[in-house]
Design a protein around this motif. Structure first.
Motif, PDB file in Angstrom:
ATOM      1  N   ASP A   1      12.226  -2.690   2.649  1.00 38.02           N
ATOM      2  CA  ASP A   1      11.436  -1.678   3.334  1.00 38.02           C
ATOM      3  C   ASP A   1      10.226  -1.251   2.502  1.00 38.02           C
ATOM      4  O   ASP A   1       9.126  -1.116   3.002  1.00 38.02           O
ATOM      5  N   LEU A   2      10.490  -1.035   1.194  1.00 35.64           N
ATOM      6  CA  LEU A   2       9.406  -0.571   0.314  1.00 35.64           C
ATOM      7  C   LEU A   2       8.242  -1.560   0.250  1.00 35.64           C
ATOM      8  O   LEU A   2       7.099  -1.171   0.069  1.00 35.64           O
ATOM      9  N   SER A   3       8.542  -2.818   0.431  1.00 40.15           N
ATOM     10  CA  SER A   3       7.466  -3.814   0.377  1.00 40.15           C
ATOM     11  C   SER A   3       6.510  -3.642   1.562  1.00 40.15           C
ATOM     12  O   SER A   3       5.400  -4.151   1.563  1.00 40.15           O
ATOM     13  N   LYS A   4       6.962  -2.918   2.570  1.00 39.99           N
ATOM     14  CA  LYS A   4       6.088  -2.682   3.741  1.00 39.99           C
ATOM     15  C   LYS A   4       5.186  -1.459   3.560  1.00 39.99           C
ATOM     16  O   LYS A   4       4.418  -1.102   4.450  1.00 39.99           O
ATOM     17  N   LEU A   5       5.329  -0.795   2.386  1.00 42.54           N
ATOM     18  CA  LEU A   5       4.486   0.387   2.138  1.00 42.54           C
ATOM     19  C   LEU A   5       3.015   0.027   2.273  1.00 42.54           C
ATOM     20  O   LEU A   5       2.572  -0.970   1.718  1.00 42.54           O
ATOM     21  N   PRO A   6       2.224   0.820   2.990  1.00 42.65           N
ATOM     22  CA  PRO A   6       0.800   0.520   3.086  1.00 42.65           C
ATOM     23  C   PRO A   6       0.134   0.654   1.710  1.00 42.65           C
ATOM     24  O   PRO A   6       0.517   1.538   0.942  1.00 42.65           O
ATOM     25  N   ALA A   7      -0.814  -0.205   1.432  1.00 47.98           N
ATOM     26  CA  ALA A   7      -1.527  -0.131   0.156  1.00 47.98           C
ATOM     27  C   ALA A   7      -2.680   0.861   0.296  1.00 47.98           C
ATOM     28  O   ALA A   7      -3.297   0.966   1.362  1.00 47.98           O
ATOM     29  N   VAL A   8      -2.952   1.591  -0.808  1.00 51.46           N
ATOM     30  CA  VAL A   8      -3.977   2.635  -0.771  1.00 51.46           C
ATOM     31  C   VAL A   8      -5.344   2.063  -0.388  1.00 51.46           C
ATOM     32  O   VAL A   8      -6.005   2.565   0.533  1.00 51.46           O
ATOM     33  N   GLU A   9      -5.769   1.013  -1.095  1.00 50.62           N
ATOM     34  CA  GLU A   9      -7.111   0.487  -0.859  1.00 50.62           C
ATOM     35  C   GLU A   9      -7.272  -0.059   0.560  1.00 50.62           C
ATOM     36  O   GLU A   9      -8.286   0.169   1.221  1.00 50.62           O
ATOM     37  N   LYS A  10      -6.224  -0.739   1.024  1.00 49.02           N
ATOM     38  CA  LYS A  10      -6.269  -1.312   2.372  1.00 49.02           C
ATOM     39  C   LYS A  10      -6.374  -0.180   3.407  1.00 49.02           C
ATOM     40  O   LYS A  10      -7.128  -0.267   4.381  1.00 49.02           O
ATOM     41  N   THR A  11      -5.640   0.891   3.159  1.00 43.47           N
ATOM     42  CA  THR A  11      -5.676   2.034   4.066  1.00 43.47           C
ATOM     43  C   THR A  11      -7.063   2.659   4.082  1.00 43.47           C
ATOM     44  O   THR A  11      -7.620   2.935   5.151  1.00 43.47           O
TER      45      THR A  11
END
Ligand SMILES: *Cc1c(COP(=O)(O)O)cnc(C)c1O
Length: 453
Positions: A5-15
């Protein structure tokens, strides 16, 4: 915790990239995004897909943006609306404020001598005149004015403040007179009952430990029936005979006869109270005076001068912007110009509201909405004149393509936001508290509320 699940965390820069320019400072957006991702990290079972996350972020950021201060159209019919910033300033005062704000000024320079000058000296003279006082001084708000008066008059061994039980009131926002008294180091000497307090009650309470007699104007409620309070003049005479200071917290502080401006009762003015023999009064700058947030202490010159020497005074004094706006408003009163928006709104005749309302209704004809004019009552508000009910006119909106609640929300989300109230199945906008110069913007806002999908 589930690593997948944690691997699906959105990345800051991408967001940040996906969000693009949302009209807020980048560090604020970045901090909000980081907080949201940190929250998701703690609840990995609820990580949404990226597009849903971006949509939620957009909503959150828009909500954050709506917490910035912005002018709103007040359609509530409450003239002094605490949540909407109380009294709007006259244009002349706002202009003065802007010019003082964006330039150097003679705040503490005497241009006559080139020496250091007295801060607020001119204003204090004007304030004394409009208050019918020997002297006056402005501080941060009426609450601070009261605290200053109390802190000055309450001393070791002379700490009792005599106050009627009918005046141990809550003003609003948790401002309770008994708490203020205690926080100012005073001992309460409650006398009388909720409905009746006599001159003899006051007389019997006065003693060696009396610091002052305090009267608090019942500004936000009224009691009727079996009620008695001594006349201010009688109480003042008693206080004088006994050598006890007598102060009144007036709160709303109208300096003109309110009944001359609209169908409302007479509100006691500082000048009347002081003429009755009260030593000091305090009142707000942004209630019926129609100025900026301030508290004015007015009355006996020796007491005002002594209060200004209190160390606490320095902590509660007004800044130059407030002084400039208050100076402009006070000057307007002295010149007999009652162009304070509050008084203009109060005195606007119904026919004028009707003419404006009809023009607005005509401009809404093309919308899927039933727009009519309704009778209503405006209020003074701001915890003042609780009996006020000023006949007024509302623009009543019954949308055909959405719910009343949705229309109310869209108007509140608009630019500028429009705040009205919902009653009898309509969203109502009281035209008395809408500036005529806002009529066009109001019409546009109602159109815009229908344009969005
Ligand atoms: C409103 C009010 C106050 C508080 O005034 P602020 O300017 O808000 O501090 C105090 N006393 C009375 C009687 C009031 O009506």
């Amino acid at each position: 915790m589930n690593k997948g699940d944690l691997s699906k965390l959105p990345a800051v820069e991408k967001t940040m990239h996906a969000l693009g320019d949302v009209g807020l400072p980048r560090p604020l957006v970045l901090a909000t995004v980081r907080d949201a991702i940190a929250t998701l990290r703690e609840t990995p079972e609820s990580i949404p897909d990226f597009d849903t996350f971006i949509a939620t972020m957009r909503q959150d950021l828009a909500a954050l943006q709506r917490t910035q201060m912005t002018p709103v159209i007040n359609g509530t019919g409450v003239l002094i609306h605490t949540n909407l910033g109380r009294s709007p300033l006259p244009e002349s005062a706002a202009e003065r404020l802007v010019s003082i704000a964006s330039n150097y000024s003679n705040l503490e320079l005497d241009l006559n001598t080139g020496e250091r000058g007295r801060r607020g000296g001119y204003l204090e003279r004007c304030l004394a005149l409009v208050s019918g006082a020997d002297a006056a001084t402005p501080v941060n708000n009426c609450a601070s004015a009261l605290v200053l008066i109390l802190r000055h008059l309450v001393r070791d061994g002379r700490g009792e403040v005599i106050i009627s039980r009918g005046q141990l009131v809550e003003i609003g926002g948790g401002f309770r007179i008994p708490d203020i008294l205690l926080a100012s180091g005073a001992t309460l000497r409650e006398i009388g009952t909720t409905n009746k307090t006599t001159l003899a009650d006051y007389e019997n309470a006065i003693g060696a430990s009396t610091a002052l007699i305090l009267k608090v104007h019942q500004s936000n409620f009224y009691i009727g029936g079996f009620v008695e309070n001594p006349a201010t003049a009688d109480l003042a005479a008693l206080a004088k005979r006994q050598g006890v200071p007598f102060c009144e917290d007036l709160g709303s502080g109208a300096v003109v006869n309110t009944e001359d401006f609209g169908p409302v009762e007479h509100e006691p003015t500082p000048a009347e109270i002081l003429a009755a023999g009260v030593d000091l009064v305090c009142f707000s700058g942004d209630k019926l005076l129609g100025g900026p947030q301030a508290g004015i202490i007015a009355g006996r010159a020796d007491l005002v001068a002594a209060i200004k020497k209190e160390p606490f005074y320095r902590a509660l004094r007004c800044d130059k912007l407030i002084l400039s706006a208050l100076e402009a408003v006070t000057s307007a009163y002295l010149e007999g110009r009652h162009d304070v928006p509050l008084l203009t709104m109060l005195s606007t005749p119904l026919e004028a509201l009707r003419a404006r309302g009809q023009a607005i209704v005509e401009q809404l004809a093309d919308l899927p909405i039933a727009a009519t004019l309704g009778e209503s009552e405006s209020r003074i508000g701001g915890g003042t004149m609780p009996k006020s009910a000023i006949p007024s006119l509302t623009l009543d909106l019954k949308p055909q393509s959405m719910s009343v609640g949705k229309l109310a929300r869209r108007l509140r989300f608009g630019a500028p936001p429009v705040v009205g109230y919902t009653a009898d199945g309509s969203h109502r906008i009281d035209l008395r508290t809408v500036f005529p110069r806002q009529d066009q913007a109001l019409t546009k806002a109602i159109h815009a509320a229908h344009d969005k999908g």
